[in-house]
Design an enzyme around this catalytic site. Structure first.
Site, PDB file in Angstrom:
ATOM      1  CG  HIS A  55      -1.881   1.148   1.267  1.00  0.00           C
ATOM      2  ND1 HIS A  55      -3.010   1.202   0.494  1.00  0.00           N
ATOM      3  CD2 HIS A  55      -1.866   2.297   1.988  1.00  0.00           C
ATOM      4  CE1 HIS A  55      -3.660   2.326   0.739  1.00  0.00           C
ATOM      5  NE2 HIS A  55      -2.985   3.004   1.641  1.00  0.00           N
ATOM      6  CG  HIS A 104     -10.011   3.813   3.494  1.00  0.00           C
ATOM      7  ND1 HIS A 104     -10.533   3.951   4.750  1.00  0.00           N
ATOM      8  CD2 HIS A 104      -8.669   3.891   3.663  1.00  0.00           C
ATOM      9  CE1 HIS A 104      -9.569   4.122   5.638  1.00  0.00           C
ATOM     10  NE2 HIS A 104      -8.424   4.098   4.995  1.00  0.00           N
TER      11      HIS A 104
END
Length: 749
Positions: A55, A104
């Protein structure tokens, strides 16, 4: 290994280092040891584990993402590109816009409300960190099938989280998407976009120059929420026990964020900030390493000074916490008093936790003992870079084989079936929960093709400009599944077109690339092809990529989502009074189709809804035609030729006509230009738009189209209370509306 056992191992030099539990591979851990020349401390391992996570480090995607730079079109408007918290573009009259979209996804499945809310909060802080005032948000959402039980759990919580956080911040939600497909069950996509405004000479960057300058942590206190969120949730495959990962989901406080926005803006106005970074993924680990790496090269931090909500937190937990509403600033010693006074005015806690050095090292102490001593660039910029193997999926050729599907005789019933389907029905149940007009600067919002905002009144001192900005996000996972190269280009083309139909000139691109596991060569092929396609299309259309996000591991077990590149496009309109409203705006207007239609149904909504079929090839990408169409639309808007417009995409001309009628309850009577009514009505060919013009302006529009080689077909005229297609169908607007609006309320109440 439990979280408690990981904590014990991190704290004990005799325990095996829990690198695997923190998401690191054996060779990555060995590389950390080589960099340091020793075994890392628990705190150092915590930093490297989150900073080298997929990420944060883009270790599987970097080699492909470089194409966005190497193929970047020349752009005088681009002020800040990839590598900063958000891209910045010059929009004229001394103003700049900054925008970005991020994912998200996994947190929003584990805890839908907080996952989605903190997704909004995080992207807003990215915009704040560029020196801008956030002025609007958008979201691109994907869920499992509308009939699947978990969709009924996840979607209401996600929508509630987005609306709660955005509404509390006072930011209008001006557009986006809501898509349903069984491939997203267990892996919803929650992609949040924010846009902000600033003077072009007031850009802030994430850097820590000047030895002796102070490092200030300000905003909310650090808690135990979100620990390991970047590595645990977003950088690994998702399993059934994901509900046990709730502690890794951040908890948001929009009221603190609102104070933080106003506080930051006053700090910028007072010119007391040398460098600034928001705290999002990887928290203090990310902010300190990135600031130090981009500055003089060194920083000394005392972790005991970090304000805590939970006094039992250990240094490793402080470093990995992703508690929200926090920022880190670099401030000169002479400006500290003024900085602190402004924070106190806004009731924003602020603490000096360290200072900039020229040592080339990031050092941290805890209880007087040095627990971190690393070269910051090795964590921030020199993580692993993987050349993942990739190859075309084994079944790709079979997937692309054309299958002739039975075509309907009753085109009226087909239109109603599509208009009431999960993906084409009204999104009012969702969008009514968002405040689209707060702050009073929204010119166009959902269900318009793109959101449009005026600059004047958005910012102090902007009264002298008539300019506005337009934003749209688009993506089609079915198209990308059939052909990821073309699918990414079609996503860009649709967003580009949606901006253009408002009268705005497309200027720049952000993207959120949602894919399965990069360790699967077939997924990696999809990703590589999508990036290549998007980079090539941006070059052709002349719109640079300013930044974005990659979201991997969107799969449960071996089942990956469709490759889903979501593309956001920002455009500029010189005079918002000249923007083109969506749909039919009055009676007795000429209805005009711009662009050519072909027999193209691969990946279409009709094939999906009528046959539950995915196969063949997506519509042909025609970038030159898209560019020509945009030129016609923006030029026609400047000349005041257009009374209304609507792009053609999912569902084709039939759905566009119905939506144009529904915009204001104005009917239309049209005839079709081709010989095959089904193709004319439901094909999803690209580079097309529907417009309406006053009769006396049609000739000027036709001439403009001819000069730009854009096909132009007069279809009919607006008016009445029905949509009528000559010799084909007639449907009262009341029936269209009832069908269009019933679907989501029937499921969610």
């Amino acid at each position: 290994m439990t979280l408690d056992s990981v904590k014990r191992a991190l704290q004990s030099p005799d325990e095996r280092m829990p690198f695997a539990e923190l998401g690191m591979k054996e060779d990555e851990y060995q590389r950390v040891k080589e960099i340091l020349g020793r075994r890392p401390t628990g705190s150092e391992l915590a930093i490297y584990s989150v900073m080298w996570s997929e990420h944060c480090s883009y270790k599987s995607s970097k080699v492909h993402l470089r194409q966005f730079a190497t193929k970047a079109p020349a752009s005088e408007a681009l002020l800040v590109g990839m590598g900063e918290n958000a891209g910045v573009v010059d929009i004229g009259d001394g103003w700049a816009a900054t925008f970005k979209i991020e994912s998200h996804n996994h947190p929003s499945y584990v805890e839908p409300h907080q996952g989605a809310a903190t997704g909004v909060g995080g992207i807003v802080r990215d915009i704040m960190s560029m020196g801008a005032r956030p002025i609007a948000v958008m979201d691109s959402l994907r869920f499992g099938g509308l009939d699947q039980h978990d969709t009924r759990r996840v979607l209401p919580g996600v929508v509630e989280g987005i609306s709660h956080y955005g509404n509390c911040l006072g930011l209008p939600n001006i557009g986006g998407e809501v898509v349903f497909d069984p491939c997203y069950i267990g892996n919803p996509l929650v992609n949040a976009l924010c846009v902000g405004l600033l003077r072009k000479d007031q850009i802030k960057l994430a850097t820590a120059p000047g030895p002796g300058n102070k490092v200030v942590l300000f905003g909310a206190r650090t808690g135990a929420d979100g620990i390991g969120g970047a590595s645990v949730l977003a950088s690994a495959t998702f399993e059934d026990e994901s509900q046990a990962k709730r502690p890794a989901v951040q908890v948001g406080d929009p009221f603190m964020e609102k104070l933080l926005i106003e506080c930051c803006l006053e700090l910028y106005q007072a010119d007391v900030v040398v460098g600034i970074q928001d705290l999002g993924a990887a928290g203090v680990s990310c902010a300190t390493t990135e600031l130090a790496a981009k500055g003089t090269g060194g920083m000394a931090v005392d972790l005991n000074l970090v304000p805590l909500r939970d006094p039992t937190l250990r240094p490793e937990e402080i470093l990995m916490s992703e508690s929200q509403e926090r920022m880190m600033a670099v401030v000169t010693p002479e400006d500290i008093a003024a900085f602190m006074a402004i924070c106190e005015k806004w009731d924003v806690p602020a603490t000096v936790i360290g200072e900039v050095t020229d040592s080339g090292r990031l050092t941290m102490t805890w209880d007087g003992e040095v627990i971190v001593d690393i070269p910051p660039g090795t964590a921030a910029d020199e993580g692993p870079v993987y050349q993942r193997p990739f190859h075309e999926p084994a079944g790709q050729a079979a997937l692309n084989t054309h299958v002739e599907l039975a075509r309907p005789d009753d085109l009226r019933a087909t239109l109603l079936q599509l208009l009431g389907s999960a993906n084409l029905s009204s999104r009012e149940w969702v969008t009514s929960q968002y405040d689209r007009y707060v702050r009073g600067n929204t010119v166009l919002a959902q269900p318009a093709d793109a959101g449009v905002l005026r600059i004047s009144e958005s910012m102090p001192g902007a009264d002298e400009t008539t300019r506005g900005i337009a934003l749209a996000t688009d993506g089609n996972g079915r198209y990308a599944k059939l052909d990821p190269y073309a699918g990414a280009q079609l996503a860009l083309a649709e967003a580009y077109r949606n901006v253009a139909v408002t009268g705005a000139t497309p200027l720049a691109v952000t993207n959120c690339l949602n894919f399965g596991s990069p360790e699967d060569p077939e997924v990696m092929w999809q990703f590589a092809e999508a990036v290549r396609g998007l980079a090539d299309a941006c070059k052709t259309l002349g719109v640079p990529v300013t930044g974005g996000n990659v979201s991997f591991y969107n799969q449960t077990g071996a089942a990956a989502i469709h490759p889903t590149p979501v593309v956001g496009v920002l455009g500029v309109i010189e005079d918002v009074a000249r923007r083109v409203p969506s749909g039919f705006t009055a009676a007795n207007l000429r209805v005009v189709l711009l662009g050519d239609t072909a027999d193209e149904f691969g990946g279409s909504e009709w094939a999906h809804v009528a046959h539950n079929h995915l196969g063949g090839l997506p519509p042909r990408v025609r970038l030159d035609a898209e560019r020509a169409l945009a030129t016609v639309l923006t030029t026609a808007a400047k000349r005041g030729l257009l009374a209304g417009s609507h792009d053609l995409s999912d569902g084709g001309l039939a759905v566009a006509l119905a939506e144009a009628c529904l915009a204001r309850g104005i009917g239309a009577a049209v005839s079709l230009p081709g010989e095959d009514a089904f193709v004319d009505l439901f094909s999803e060919s690209s580079a097309r738009a529907l417009v309406c013009v006053e009769a006396e302006k049609f000739a000027a529009l036709a001439e403009l189209c001819a000069n730009n080689e854009v096909p132009c077909y007069g279809l009919g005229v607006t008016g009445g209370t029905s949509l009528t297609v000559e010799d084909i169908l007639e449907i009262p607007i009341a029936t269209l509306r009832e069908t269009h609006q019933a679907t989501l309320p029937a499921v969610f109440g």
